[in-house]
Design a protein around this motif. Sequence first.
Motif, PDB file in Angstrom:
ATOM      1  N   GLY A   1       0.778  -1.234   0.000  1.00  0.00           N
ATOM      2  CA  GLY A   1       0.000   0.000   0.000  1.00  0.00           C
ATOM      3  C   GLY A   1       0.810   1.285   0.000  1.00  0.00           C
ATOM      4  N   ILE A   2       2.127   1.175  -0.161  1.00  0.00           N
ATOM      5  CA  ILE A   2       2.952   2.388  -0.240  1.00  0.00           C
ATOM      6  C   ILE A   2       2.776   3.004  -1.618  1.00  0.00           C
ATOM      7  CG2 ILE A   2       5.294   3.290  -0.189  1.00  0.00           C
ATOM      8  CD1 ILE A   2       5.963   0.979   1.728  1.00  0.00           C
ATOM      9  N   THR A   3       2.522   4.306  -1.635  1.00  0.00           N
ATOM     10  CA  THR A   3       2.234   4.995  -2.885  1.00  0.00           C
ATOM     11  C   THR A   3       3.336   5.981  -3.244  1.00  0.00           C
ATOM     12  OG1 THR A   3       0.984   6.717  -1.737  1.00  0.00           O
ATOM     13  CG2 THR A   3      -0.254   4.811  -2.528  1.00  0.00           C
ATOM     14  N   ASN A   4       3.469   6.224  -4.524  1.00  0.00           N
ATOM     15  CA  ASN A   4       4.340   7.296  -4.973  1.00  0.00           C
ATOM     16  C   ASN A   4       3.759   7.912  -6.233  1.00  0.00           C
ATOM     17  OD1 ASN A   4       5.424   5.722  -7.268  1.00  0.00           O
ATOM     18  ND2 ASN A   4       6.449   4.580  -5.661  1.00  0.00           N
ATOM     19  N   TYR A   5       4.135   9.167  -6.476  1.00  0.00           N
ATOM     20  CA  TYR A   5       3.545   9.951  -7.550  1.00  0.00           C
ATOM     21  C   TYR A   5       4.609  10.757  -8.269  1.00  0.00           C
ATOM     22  CZ  TYR A   5      -0.687   9.002  -4.855  1.00  0.00           C
ATOM     23  OH  TYR A   5      -1.716   8.375  -4.188  1.00  0.00           O
ATOM     24  N   SER A   6       4.335  11.043  -9.521  1.00  0.00           N
ATOM     25  CA  SER A   6       5.194  11.975 -10.230  1.00  0.00           C
ATOM     26  C   SER A   6       4.925  13.383  -9.701  1.00  0.00           C
ATOM     27  CB  SER A   6       4.929  11.917 -11.735  1.00  0.00           C
ATOM     28  OG  SER A   6       3.626  12.414 -12.020  1.00  0.00           O
ATOM     29  N   ASP A   7       5.892  14.244  -9.853  1.00  0.00           N
ATOM     30  CA  ASP A   7       5.733  15.605  -9.350  1.00  0.00           C
ATOM     31  C   ASP A   7       4.568  16.327 -10.014  1.00  0.00           C
ATOM     32  OD1 ASP A   7       9.314  16.247  -8.953  1.00  0.00           O
ATOM     33  OD2 ASP A   7       7.848  15.297  -7.622  1.00  0.00           O
ATOM     34  N   SER A   8       4.290  15.975 -11.247  1.00  0.00           N
ATOM     35  CA  SER A   8       3.253  16.681 -12.004  1.00  0.00           C
ATOM     36  C   SER A   8       1.842  16.414 -11.487  1.00  0.00           C
ATOM     37  CB  SER A   8       3.345  16.321 -13.482  1.00  0.00           C
ATOM     38  OG  SER A   8       3.146  14.933 -13.667  1.00  0.00           O
ATOM     39  N   VAL A   9       1.654  15.329 -10.743  1.00  0.00           N
ATOM     40  CA  VAL A   9       0.308  14.989 -10.268  1.00  0.00           C
ATOM     41  C   VAL A   9       0.206  14.953  -8.753  1.00  0.00           C
ATOM     42  CG1 VAL A   9      -0.063  13.638 -12.363  1.00  0.00           C
ATOM     43  CG2 VAL A   9       0.575  12.469 -10.234  1.00  0.00           C
ATOM     44  N   LYS A  10       1.336  15.090  -8.074  1.00  0.00           N
ATOM     45  CA  LYS A  10       1.338  14.998  -6.621  1.00  0.00           C
ATOM     46  C   LYS A  10       0.402  16.033  -6.012  1.00  0.00           C
ATOM     47  CE  LYS A  10       5.305  13.833  -5.204  1.00  0.00           C
ATOM     48  NZ  LYS A  10       6.746  13.836  -4.849  1.00  0.00           N
ATOM     49  N   GLY A  11      -0.437  15.588  -5.100  1.00  0.00           N
ATOM     50  CA  GLY A  11      -1.404  16.476  -4.469  1.00  0.00           C
ATOM     51  C   GLY A  11      -2.735  16.560  -5.193  1.00  0.00           C
ATOM     52  N   ARG A  12      -2.782  16.054  -6.418  1.00  0.00           N
ATOM     53  CA  ARG A  12      -4.031  16.100  -7.194  1.00  0.00           C
ATOM     54  C   ARG A  12      -4.575  14.702  -7.484  1.00  0.00           C
ATOM     55  NH1 ARG A  12      -3.964  17.926 -12.257  1.00  0.00           N
ATOM     56  NH2 ARG A  12      -1.774  17.384 -12.644  1.00  0.00           N
ATOM     57  N   PHE A  13      -3.688  13.738  -7.655  1.00  0.00           N
ATOM     58  CA  PHE A  13      -4.094  12.371  -7.966  1.00  0.00           C
ATOM     59  C   PHE A  13      -3.875  11.479  -6.758  1.00  0.00           C
ATOM     60  CE2 PHE A  13      -3.271  12.370 -12.881  1.00  0.00           C
ATOM     61  CZ  PHE A  13      -4.023  13.519 -12.997  1.00  0.00           C
ATOM     62  N   THR A  14      -4.738  10.462  -6.631  1.00  0.00           N
ATOM     63  CA  THR A  14      -4.604   9.479  -5.562  1.00  0.00           C
ATOM     64  C   THR A  14      -4.794   8.085  -6.135  1.00  0.00           C
ATOM     65  OG1 THR A  14      -5.496  11.034  -3.927  1.00  0.00           O
ATOM     66  CG2 THR A  14      -5.452   8.709  -3.324  1.00  0.00           C
ATOM     67  N   ILE A  15      -3.816   7.233  -5.895  1.00  0.00           N
ATOM     68  CA  ILE A  15      -3.919   5.834  -6.321  1.00  0.00           C
ATOM     69  C   ILE A  15      -4.297   4.998  -5.110  1.00  0.00           C
ATOM     70  CG2 ILE A  15      -1.453   5.370  -5.953  1.00  0.00           C
ATOM     71  CD1 ILE A  15      -1.581   3.463  -8.380  1.00  0.00           C
ATOM     72  N   SER A  16      -5.152   4.020  -5.336  1.00  0.00           N
ATOM     73  CA  SER A  16      -5.546   3.117  -4.261  1.00  0.00           C
ATOM     74  C   SER A  16      -5.834   1.750  -4.851  1.00  0.00           C
ATOM     75  CB  SER A  16      -6.773   3.663  -3.514  1.00  0.00           C
ATOM     76  OG  SER A  16      -7.880   3.781  -4.389  1.00  0.00           O
ATOM     77  N   ARG A  17      -5.864   0.757  -3.995  1.00  0.00           N
ATOM     78  CA  ARG A  17      -6.149  -0.600  -4.460  1.00  0.00           C
ATOM     79  C   ARG A  17      -7.126  -1.272  -3.512  1.00  0.00           C
ATOM     80  NH1 ARG A  17      -0.636  -3.617  -4.817  1.00  0.00           N
ATOM     81  NH2 ARG A  17      -1.966  -5.432  -5.205  1.00  0.00           N
TER      82      ARG A  17
END
Length: 116
Positions: free
Chosen positions: A54-70
């Motif tokens: 469940g550890i998530t990471n994001y590109s800088d371009s979407v950080k704070g706007r996109f959320t990934i979950s499973r």
Amino acid sequence: VQLQASGGGLVQPGGSLRLSCVASGNIFKIIALGWYRQPPGKQRELVAGISTGGITNYSDSVKGRFTISRDNAKNTVYLEMNNLKAEDTAVYYCAAGPRVGVSVYWGQGTLVTVSS
């Protein structure tokens, strides 16, 4: 493992969309998952990933706007996209593999268009 992505569409700037990707097979719990995108005329890039733990990471371009979950019970990975911008326009792909960024299995892609 087969992946089926859905949820793309046309949205206005500032709007939201949620992408879903359902996986077949019985190894969902032990694979890492990611969402990639390929804007028109550009290379594919990883925008969000989630590990088996469940550890998530994001590109800088979407950080704070996109959320990934499973949801392991539903064999589904989601990408919640908020405050969408024109530069988010792309074909979005879900992918799976032994770890985030190492993708062996790919979905078919779903088009997201952000435009007024």
